[in-house]
Design an enzyme around this catalytic site. Structure first.
Site, PDB file in Angstrom:
ATOM      1  N   GLU A   1       8.873  16.478  14.897  1.00  0.00           N
ATOM      2  CA  GLU A   1       9.391  16.143  13.577  1.00  0.00           C
ATOM      3  C   GLU A   1       8.740  17.080  12.556  1.00  0.00           C
ATOM      4  OE1 GLU A   1       8.521  12.173  12.090  1.00  0.00           O
ATOM      5  OE2 GLU A   1      10.495  12.139  11.155  1.00  0.00           O
TER       6      GLU A   1
ATOM      7  N   LYS B   1       0.881  -1.174   0.000  1.00  0.00           N
ATOM      8  CA  LYS B   1       0.000   0.000   0.000  1.00  0.00           C
ATOM      9  C   LYS B   1       0.913   1.217   0.000  1.00  0.00           C
ATOM     10  CE  LYS B   1      -1.868   3.069   1.853  1.00  0.00           C
ATOM     11  NZ  LYS B   1      -1.692   4.487   1.420  1.00  0.00           N
TER      12      LYS B   1
ATOM     13  N   CYS C   1      13.143  10.435   7.443  1.00  0.00           N
ATOM     14  CA  CYS C   1      12.870  10.145   8.857  1.00  0.00           C
ATOM     15  C   CYS C   1      14.107  10.350   9.720  1.00  0.00           C
ATOM     16  CB  CYS C   1      12.307   8.738   9.001  1.00  0.00           C
ATOM     17  SG  CYS C   1      13.303   7.524   8.137  1.00  0.00           S
TER      18      CYS C   1
ATOM     19  N   GLU D   1       9.265   1.367  11.259  1.00  0.00           N
ATOM     20  CA  GLU D   1      10.287   2.422  11.274  1.00  0.00           C
ATOM     21  C   GLU D   1       9.541   3.743  11.309  1.00  0.00           C
ATOM     22  OE1 GLU D   1      13.451   2.594   8.232  1.00  0.00           O
ATOM     23  OE2 GLU D   1      13.163   4.749   8.507  1.00  0.00           O
TER      24      GLU D   1
HETATM   25  P1  ADP Z   1       2.501  11.103   6.579  1.00  0.00           P
HETATM   26  O1  ADP Z   1       1.585  11.758   7.578  1.00  0.00           O
HETATM   27  O2  ADP Z   1       3.826  11.701   6.526  1.00  0.00           O
HETATM   28  O3  ADP Z   1       1.875  10.851   5.250  1.00  0.00           O
HETATM   29  P2  ADP Z   1       1.896   8.491   7.537  1.00  0.00           P
HETATM   30  O4  ADP Z   1       2.550   7.726   8.608  1.00  0.00           O
HETATM   31  O5  ADP Z   1       0.504   8.960   7.793  1.00  0.00           O
HETATM   32  O6  ADP Z   1       2.842   9.674   7.203  1.00  0.00           O
HETATM   33  O7  ADP Z   1       1.877   7.677   6.163  1.00  0.00           O
HETATM   34  C1  ADP Z   1       2.749   6.626   5.824  1.00  0.00           C
HETATM   35  C2  ADP Z   1       1.937   5.536   5.136  1.00  0.00           C
HETATM   36  O8  ADP Z   1       0.972   5.041   6.061  1.00  0.00           O
HETATM   37  C3  ADP Z   1       1.141   5.994   3.911  1.00  0.00           C
HETATM   38  O9  ADP Z   1       1.127   4.948   2.945  1.00  0.00           O
HETATM   39  C4  ADP Z   1      -0.247   6.191   4.482  1.00  0.00           C
HETATM   40  O10 ADP Z   1      -1.276   6.057   3.523  1.00  0.00           O
HETATM   41  C5  ADP Z   1      -0.327   5.053   5.487  1.00  0.00           C
HETATM   42  N1  ADP Z   1      -1.306   5.241   6.572  1.00  0.00           N
HETATM   43  C6  ADP Z   1      -1.761   6.398   7.096  1.00  0.00           C
HETATM   44  N2  ADP Z   1      -2.662   6.157   8.074  1.00  0.00           N
HETATM   45  C7  ADP Z   1      -2.782   4.804   8.186  1.00  0.00           C
HETATM   46  C8  ADP Z   1      -3.531   3.920   9.027  1.00  0.00           C
HETATM   47  N3  ADP Z   1      -4.360   4.365   9.948  1.00  0.00           N
HETATM   48  N4  ADP Z   1      -3.375   2.590   8.866  1.00  0.00           N
HETATM   49  C9  ADP Z   1      -2.519   2.110   7.941  1.00  0.00           C
HETATM   50  N5  ADP Z   1      -1.791   2.886   7.116  1.00  0.00           N
HETATM   51  C10 ADP Z   1      -1.901   4.223   7.222  1.00  0.00           C
END
Ligand code: ADP
Length: 496
Positions: free
Chosen positions: A399, A190, A299, A265
């Site tokens: 961050e 994903k 990161c 991570e």
């Molecule tokens: P950012 O806020 O910098 O986009 P995230 O940690 O939200 O960082 O995003 C990293 C990845 O996690 C992306 O692929 C995002 O779509 C996915 N993501 C965000 N929220 C969720 C969630 N609740 N469960 C699983 N994956 C998620």
């Protein structure tokens, strides 16, 4: 060299409506819903993606499970290795196309990409090609009565959900594809909603390399929908996630149902510590690029810059001057060193940190503004540095994910260590000194998964990478990562 041209060099974008990639073919999202994805260098629409949700994740996990128990399970380690090598060759052949696609999608300057022979994504997948033939159990002498032989076996855990961030999807996906393909697992990826295109194109190359359908599937969409469905799915055995600490917590909760194995991570607020005896010709650009590379969207960016007080003024001046030499602009231009931020939302967020820093009393030594003129349609900000920062200020604790450095003065080694460790994160760190005793004391004392001495940001897939504290757990790279994709089984054979 020709200037890259998306129209000429990216046939993949000739159809800008992209579906999910499930069971070896493109599949429209069950809901019919789509999301737009934009080019951050000009704010223009680049493509539309499937807005995958639970139903699409369901189909992808089912395909991954069928492939896991079906044809893929009959591949020998040597066959898996050959396949990974074929894939790495194809990836290298299409390197210019893939990096152009990634640059358009998330804004990384093309010129900063290392060539295939040194590129991290290719080096990572080749490392795992080697690991495919290095999976072994043990025969272990036991102290049991009778004549019992004991041994251990390793077996792939099954279906892996790989949730990828937008700040470097080509490399990010390899840290999941590598151990998945080496161990005989299967995957549903994903990618991030802001940068999915290079992951989708890679799925086509995997098929071309001869991967059976269903071994690697890609479902695009929003984190709260497709990502959350993957993290909660009862038939997914492991989640590999790179992203924010807040999302990491959501994933831990969602994965509790079937006790998924996790590799997380997460965020960082890494210290980079410059002692007065450091070689400043090396330290100034090294520390600056530790913050400014990828426009700070890394990161492990070393954003808390601790500088020994006696050299503070000189360091700030040279650091600010160095930042001014870095050309910010179109990621496809040869002389660009910093591209745009990923989105207008991220730009607003970074600018709001700049505002808060000034309110809290930090001194803006350079940068801090959104770039206008020809760049006004993209999401550009100047390389920024604040001096006179204290460790408790917002910019030193949160961050930012933008090109913003905070310079904090210290007097003694012990004070530097205390300040460096005063954060909930522990991803990485840097130390600049010409004294080996100082270097070793810092290596031992810093609570972070990596300490770079007189360098910053080097990562070798055989060494690996991981975090302390709230920066997550599970090691990326090395034998430790492979073990996370394997179940271990003990067998007791009574032969008396
Ligand atoms: P950012 O806020 O910098 O986009 P995230 O940690 O939200 O960082 O995003 C990293 C990845 O996690 C992306 O692929 C995002 O779509 C996915 N993501 C965000 N929220 C969720 C969630 N609740 N469960 C699983 N994956 C998620």
């Amino acid at each position: 060299m020709n200037t890259p041209s998306p129209a000429r060099d990216l046939p993949f974008l000739s159809n800008p409506d992209k579906d999910n990639f499930i069971d070896g073919r493109w599949r429209a999202p069950e809901s019919g819903k789509r999301i737009d994805t934009f080019n951050p260098s000009n704010g223009q629409l680049l493509a539309t993606l499937a807005r995958g949700d639970k139903a699409d994740v369901e189909a992808a996990v089912a395909a991954a499970r069928r492939a896991f128990t079906g044809p893929w399970s009959r591949f020998s380690p040597a066959q898996r290795q050959q396949l990974i090598i074929r894939f790495a060759d194809l990836f290298a052949q299409h390197f210019d196309e893939l990096t152009l696609l990634e640059s358009l999608d998330m804004g990384a300057p093309l010129h900063t990409r290392l060539r295939p022979s040194k590129n991290g994504a290719i080096q990572t997948i080749l490392y795992f090609a080697g690991q495919a033939r290095n999976i072994q159990g043990d025969t272990i002498p036991n102290s049991l009565p009778g004549d019992v032989t004991t041994m251990t076996f390793k077996a792939p855990v099954g279906v892996v959900g790989g949730i990828i961030p937008w700040n470097g999807p080509l490399l990010g996906q390899m840290h999941i594809l590598g151990p998945v393909l080496a161990t005989g697992c299967t995957a549903v990826l994903k990618p991030a909603e802001d940068a999915s295109l290079s992951v989708l194109r890679t799925a086509e190359l995997l098929m071309e390399a001869g991967l059976p359908p269903g071994v690697v599937n890609v479902v695009t969409g929003l984190g709260a929908e497709a990502g959350a469905a993957l993290a909660a799915h009862p038939d997914v055995n492991r989640i590999a996630f790179t992203g924010s600490t807040a999302t990491g917590r959501e994933i831990i909760k969602a994965s509790a149902g079937n006790m998924k194995r996790l590799q997380l991570e997460l965020g960082g607020k890494s210290p980079d510590i410059v002692f007065a005896d450091a070689d400043l010709d090396q330290a100034v650009p090294g520390v600056a690029m530790g913050v400014y590379s990828n426009s700070g969207q890394i990161c492990f960016a070393g954003t808390r810059v601790f500088v020994q007080r006696s050299i503070q003024d000189e360091f700030v001046e040279r650091f600010a001057a160095y930042g001014k030499t870095l050309k910010v602009g179109d990621p496809l231009a040869q002389d660009t060193r910093l591209g745009p931020l990923i989105s207008s939302r991220q730009l607003d967020r970074v600018l709001s940190f700049v505002e808060v820093a000034e309110k809290e009393g930090a001194r803006l030594a350079s940068g801090g503004a959104r770039l206008g003129g020809d760049l006004s349609c993209g999401f550009y900000i100047e390389p920024t540095v604040f001096s006179g920062v204290t460790n408790s200020m917002t910019i030193a604790q949160e961050e930012i994910f933008g090109p913003v450095a905070s310079i904090i003065a210290f007097d003694t080694l012990d004070e530097a260590l205390t300040l460096a460790n005063a954060t909930p994160y522990g991803l990485a760190s840097g130390v600049w000194t010409s004294n080996v005793n100082t270097a070793l004391k810092m290596v031992h004392g810093i609570q972070a998964g990596t300490v770079w001495v007189n360098c910053y940001g080097l990562v070798d897939p055989s060494v690996g990478f991981g975090g302390y504290k709230e920066s997550g757990y599970g090691w990326k790279g090395g034998q430790t990562q492979i073990d996370g994709y394997l179940y271990q089984k003990a067998a007791y054979l009574n032969v008396s």
